[in-house]
Design a protein around this motif. Structure first.
Motif, PDB file in Angstrom:
ATOM      1  N   CYS A   1       0.798  -1.228   0.000  1.00 19.28           N
ATOM      2  CA  CYS A   1       0.000   0.000   0.000  1.00 19.28           C
ATOM      3  C   CYS A   1       0.833   1.281   0.000  1.00 19.28           C
ATOM      4  CB  CYS A   1      -0.965  -0.007   1.190  1.00 19.28           C
ATOM      5  SG  CYS A   1      -2.211  -1.321   1.088  1.00 19.28           S
ATOM      6  N   SER A   2       1.735   1.426   0.959  1.00 19.38           N
ATOM      7  CA  SER A   2       2.490   2.683   1.046  1.00 19.38           C
ATOM      8  C   SER A   2       3.311   2.977  -0.216  1.00 19.38           C
ATOM      9  CB  SER A   2       3.388   2.678   2.280  1.00 19.38           C
ATOM     10  OG  SER A   2       4.266   1.573   2.281  1.00 19.38           O
ATOM     11  N   PRO A   3       3.887   1.973  -0.905  1.00 19.58           N
ATOM     12  CA  PRO A   3       4.608   2.301  -2.150  1.00 19.58           C
ATOM     13  C   PRO A   3       3.697   2.852  -3.240  1.00 19.58           C
ATOM     14  CG  PRO A   3       5.328   0.182  -1.309  1.00 19.58           C
ATOM     15  CD  PRO A   3       4.129   0.574  -0.506  1.00 19.58           C
ATOM     16  N   MET A   4       2.385   2.635  -3.141  1.00 15.71           N
ATOM     17  CA  MET A   4       1.478   3.179  -4.143  1.00 15.71           C
ATOM     18  C   MET A   4       1.505   4.701  -4.131  1.00 15.71           C
ATOM     19  SD  MET A   4      -1.764   0.595  -3.617  1.00 15.71           S
ATOM     20  CE  MET A   4      -2.676   1.179  -5.035  1.00 15.71           C
ATOM     21  N   VAL A   5       1.804   5.291  -2.983  1.00 13.63           N
ATOM     22  CA  VAL A   5       1.926   6.743  -2.868  1.00 13.63           C
ATOM     23  C   VAL A   5       3.381   7.172  -3.020  1.00 13.63           C
ATOM     24  CG1 VAL A   5       1.511   8.748  -1.388  1.00 13.63           C
ATOM     25  CG2 VAL A   5      -0.072   6.810  -1.344  1.00 13.63           C
ATOM     26  N   LEU A   6       4.282   6.516  -2.304  1.00 15.61           N
ATOM     27  CA  LEU A   6       5.675   6.958  -2.267  1.00 15.61           C
ATOM     28  C   LEU A   6       6.376   6.803  -3.610  1.00 15.61           C
ATOM     29  CD1 LEU A   6       6.699   5.476   1.215  1.00 15.61           C
ATOM     30  CD2 LEU A   6       5.959   7.805   0.667  1.00 15.61           C
ATOM     31  N   SER A   7       6.015   5.778  -4.390  1.00 15.02           N
ATOM     32  CA  SER A   7       6.689   5.576  -5.674  1.00 15.02           C
ATOM     33  C   SER A   7       6.384   6.698  -6.662  1.00 15.02           C
ATOM     34  CB  SER A   7       6.271   4.232  -6.279  1.00 15.02           C
ATOM     35  OG  SER A   7       4.875   4.206  -6.552  1.00 15.02           O
ATOM     36  N   VAL A   8       5.291   7.422  -6.460  1.00 18.64           N
ATOM     37  CA  VAL A   8       4.938   8.531  -7.350  1.00 18.64           C
ATOM     38  C   VAL A   8       5.940   9.678  -7.202  1.00 18.64           C
ATOM     39  CG1 VAL A   8       3.102  10.159  -7.955  1.00 18.64           C
ATOM     40  CG2 VAL A   8       2.526   7.846  -7.215  1.00 18.64           C
ATOM     41  N   PHE A   9       6.643   9.727  -6.081  1.00 17.00           N
ATOM     42  CA  PHE A   9       7.626  10.783  -5.835  1.00 17.00           C
ATOM     43  C   PHE A   9       9.059  10.268  -6.003  1.00 17.00           C
ATOM     44  CE2 PHE A   9       3.791  11.812  -3.578  1.00 17.00           C
ATOM     45  CZ  PHE A   9       3.625  13.168  -3.785  1.00 17.00           C
ATOM     46  N   SER A  10       9.210   9.101  -6.570  1.00 19.83           N
ATOM     47  CA  SER A  10      10.508   8.427  -6.610  1.00 19.83           C
ATOM     48  C   SER A  10      11.073   8.411  -8.027  1.00 19.83           C
ATOM     49  CB  SER A  10      10.354   6.992  -6.081  1.00 19.83           C
ATOM     50  OG  SER A  10      11.577   6.315  -6.107  1.00 19.83           O
ATOM     51  N   HIS A  11      12.301   8.919  -8.186  1.00 24.96           N
ATOM     52  CA  HIS A  11      13.023   8.894  -9.456  1.00 24.96           C
ATOM     53  C   HIS A  11      14.485   8.577  -9.157  1.00 24.96           C
ATOM     54  CE1 HIS A  11       9.539  11.507 -10.173  1.00 24.96           C
ATOM     55  NE2 HIS A  11       9.594  11.091 -11.431  1.00 24.96           N
ATOM     56  N   PHE A  12      15.039   7.619  -9.883  1.00 21.62           N
ATOM     57  CA  PHE A  12      16.438   7.249  -9.686  1.00 21.62           C
ATOM     58  C   PHE A  12      17.360   8.018 -10.621  1.00 21.62           C
ATOM     59  CE2 PHE A  12      20.197   4.615 -10.476  1.00 21.62           C
ATOM     60  CZ  PHE A  12      20.633   4.412  -9.180  1.00 21.62           C
ATOM     61  N   SER A  13      16.905   8.278 -11.841  1.00 23.06           N
ATOM     62  CA  SER A  13      17.703   8.986 -12.834  1.00 23.06           C
ATOM     63  C   SER A  13      17.405  10.483 -12.790  1.00 23.06           C
ATOM     64  CB  SER A  13      17.403   8.440 -14.231  1.00 23.06           C
ATOM     65  OG  SER A  13      17.884   9.315 -15.224  1.00 23.06           O
ATOM     66  N   PHE A  14      18.443  11.306 -12.922  1.00 24.37           N
ATOM     67  CA  PHE A  14      18.242  12.755 -12.945  1.00 24.37           C
ATOM     68  C   PHE A  14      17.466  13.177 -14.186  1.00 24.37           C
ATOM     69  CE2 PHE A  14      19.598  16.982 -14.333  1.00 24.37           C
ATOM     70  CZ  PHE A  14      19.183  17.726 -13.232  1.00 24.37           C
ATOM     71  N   LEU A  15      17.759  12.561 -15.336  1.00 27.93           N
ATOM     72  CA  LEU A  15      17.018  12.878 -16.558  1.00 27.93           C
ATOM     73  C   LEU A  15      15.541  12.550 -16.390  1.00 27.93           C
ATOM     74  CD1 LEU A  15      16.973  13.758 -19.525  1.00 27.93           C
ATOM     75  CD2 LEU A  15      17.537  11.391 -20.132  1.00 27.93           C
ATOM     76  N   HIS A  16      15.279  11.417 -15.789  1.00 26.74           N
ATOM     77  CA  HIS A  16      13.915  10.977 -15.487  1.00 26.74           C
ATOM     78  C   HIS A  16      13.207  12.017 -14.622  1.00 26.74           C
ATOM     79  CE1 HIS A  16      11.371   7.508 -13.509  1.00 26.74           C
ATOM     80  NE2 HIS A  16      10.620   8.336 -14.229  1.00 26.74           N
ATOM     81  N   LEU A  17      13.866  12.443 -13.563  1.00 25.93           N
ATOM     82  CA  LEU A  17      13.303  13.436 -12.646  1.00 25.93           C
ATOM     83  C   LEU A  17      13.081  14.773 -13.344  1.00 25.93           C
ATOM     84  CD1 LEU A  17      12.670  14.526  -9.719  1.00 25.93           C
ATOM     85  CD2 LEU A  17      15.114  15.033  -9.571  1.00 25.93           C
ATOM     86  N   ALA A  18      14.115  15.256 -14.046  1.00 29.50           N
ATOM     87  CA  ALA A  18      14.037  16.577 -14.658  1.00 29.50           C
ATOM     88  C   ALA A  18      12.925  16.655 -15.696  1.00 29.50           C
ATOM     89  CB  ALA A  18      15.380  16.924 -15.298  1.00 29.50           C
ATOM     90  N   ALA A  19      12.801  15.642 -16.524  1.00 27.42           N
ATOM     91  CA  ALA A  19      11.777  15.667 -17.565  1.00 27.42           C
ATOM     92  C   ALA A  19      10.374  15.626 -16.967  1.00 27.42           C
ATOM     93  CB  ALA A  19      11.980  14.499 -18.523  1.00 27.42           C
ATOM     94  N   ASN A  20      10.169  14.736 -15.994  1.00 33.16           N
ATOM     95  CA  ASN A  20       8.843  14.637 -15.378  1.00 33.16           C
ATOM     96  C   ASN A  20       8.447  15.926 -14.674  1.00 33.16           C
ATOM     97  OD1 ASN A  20       8.112  12.122 -16.198  1.00 33.16           O
ATOM     98  ND2 ASN A  20       8.588  11.097 -14.289  1.00 33.16           N
TER      99      ASN A  20
END
Length: 357
Positions: A189-208
């Motif tokens: 359950c908790s990863p259903m919320v927390l994974s929405v804020f989770s990015h491992f790659s900087f490119l992934h994070l920056a684009a989103n």
């Protein structure tokens, strides 16, 4: 959860309550959902192998190296969806209920502080201002942002914070356990919320985050700040639950992370309400298409990925987010947001109830 293509969009639109004057803005879409992790080197510990998701070994650093998941005997059972389903309904209800209370408090606070704010502005003008006051510069920058950009600033800050946590080696196991969603995991359950804020790659994070920043003004103009926040958080959970259903039905387990499920809801909501807005790809600005056709193309691409078994992206979460956004701006807000009055009345009664003597 997001990883994929980047495009540049020009759109002329007429927002609700803005009159006949259209506005021009630039949007970048980055809508693919990232699912799966790269394999470790072959010379690593034989007890630590890759999490197979249909991708070849990658050295780009887009995703962390993880151990093989522990698949429980009940991993393929539909019973594992019961708790996530209850959590999805409960969390979404709490999100919209909290947003209704937030809106009530916001309006009440603005009324109560109107004269105090006017007095503070008058005193601020009377006092001499320092030329290089850092705090004043920050306030001026903040006030120059649109309501939508202010609304997503906290979300972006949370994503950056979680991205920094991925860089701490001692937290890797915790991050994989709680910040990646996988129906075969012990924690559902908790990863259903927390994974929405989770990015491992900087490119992934920056684009989103750039997509979220670009669409923030439009979506908040359509829904308002409080309703948008409730929709965004609910969309992340709904899209993850859709991914759970598909993974259990097909047996294609694997961790997913990122914000693309929630972003697809935002994109679908804006494109549904403004289908005639003109869009263009960044490298081919001479070719334009409507937002409605762009949404159809995205849905078709993710549907093809789902049917053909493409496993590099989490297409189920994409479709879940897109369909949720389309449903909400068409029917959902009437069933949910327009019926928030009982919650507001109950909160008002609780706030104004006189203490017993």
């Amino acid at each position: 959860m997001a990883w994929g293509c980047c495009s540049r969009v020009w759109a002329r639109q007429e927002l609700w309550g803005c009159g006949s004057r259209a506005r021009r803005f630039i949007l970048y879409t980055y809508t693919q959902q990232r699912s799966g992790f790269r394999r470790p080197a072959q010379k690593s510990d034989p007890h630590r192998t890759s999490l197979e998701t249909g991708t070849k070994p990658r050295k780009s650093g887009l995703s962390p190296i993880v151990e093989d998941p522990v698949f429980h005997t009940s991993s393929h059972s539909a019973k594992r969806l019961v708790k996530p389903f209850i959590f999805t309904i409960g969390f979404s209800g709490c999100a919209f209920g909290s947003a209704a209370i937030w809106q009530y408090e916001h309006v009440k606070g603005r009324v109560q502080n109107y004269f105090e704010g006017a007095r503070a502005d008058w005193m601020d003008r009377m006092q001499p201002q320092k030329e290089m006051n850092f705090r004043r510069q920050i306030n001026l920058w903040w006030n120059s942002l649109s309501n939508g950009q202010q609304a997503v600033s906290g979300i972006i800050a949370a994503n950056i914070f979680v991205f920094c946590l991925w860089r701490v080696p001692a937290l890797q196991r915790t991050m994989i356990k709680y910040f990646t969603s996988n129906p075969s995991s012990r924690v559902l359950c908790s990863p259903m919320v927390l994974s929405v804020f989770s990015h491992f790659s900087f490119l992934h994070l920056a684009a989103n985050m750039y997509v979220l920043w670009s669409f923030s003004t439009s979506i908040v103009s359509l829904l308002g700040r409080e309703q948008f926040m409730a929709l965004y958080f609910s969309a992340g959970v709904v899209s993850t639950f859709t991914s759970y259903i598909f993974k259990i039905a097909t047996g294609r387990f694997g961790p997913s992370l990122g914000a693309s499920g929630a972003l697809m809801t935002v994109l679908a909501a804006v494109c549904t309400k403004m289908p005639e807005a003109k869009l263009a790809i960044i490298f081919l600005p001479m070719f334009t298409f409507t937002a409605g056709n762009a949404l159809k193309a995205i849905i078709a691409l993710d549907s093809a990925g789902l049917l053909l078994g493409w496993r590099f992206f989490d297409h189920a979460a994409h479709l879940g987010g897109a369909l949720f956004g389309m449903w909400y701006v068409t029917y959902g807000y009437q069933l949910i947001w327009n019926n928030r009055e009982p919650v507001v009345k109950a909160w008002h009664a609780l706030r104004t109830r006189s203490p017993k003597k």
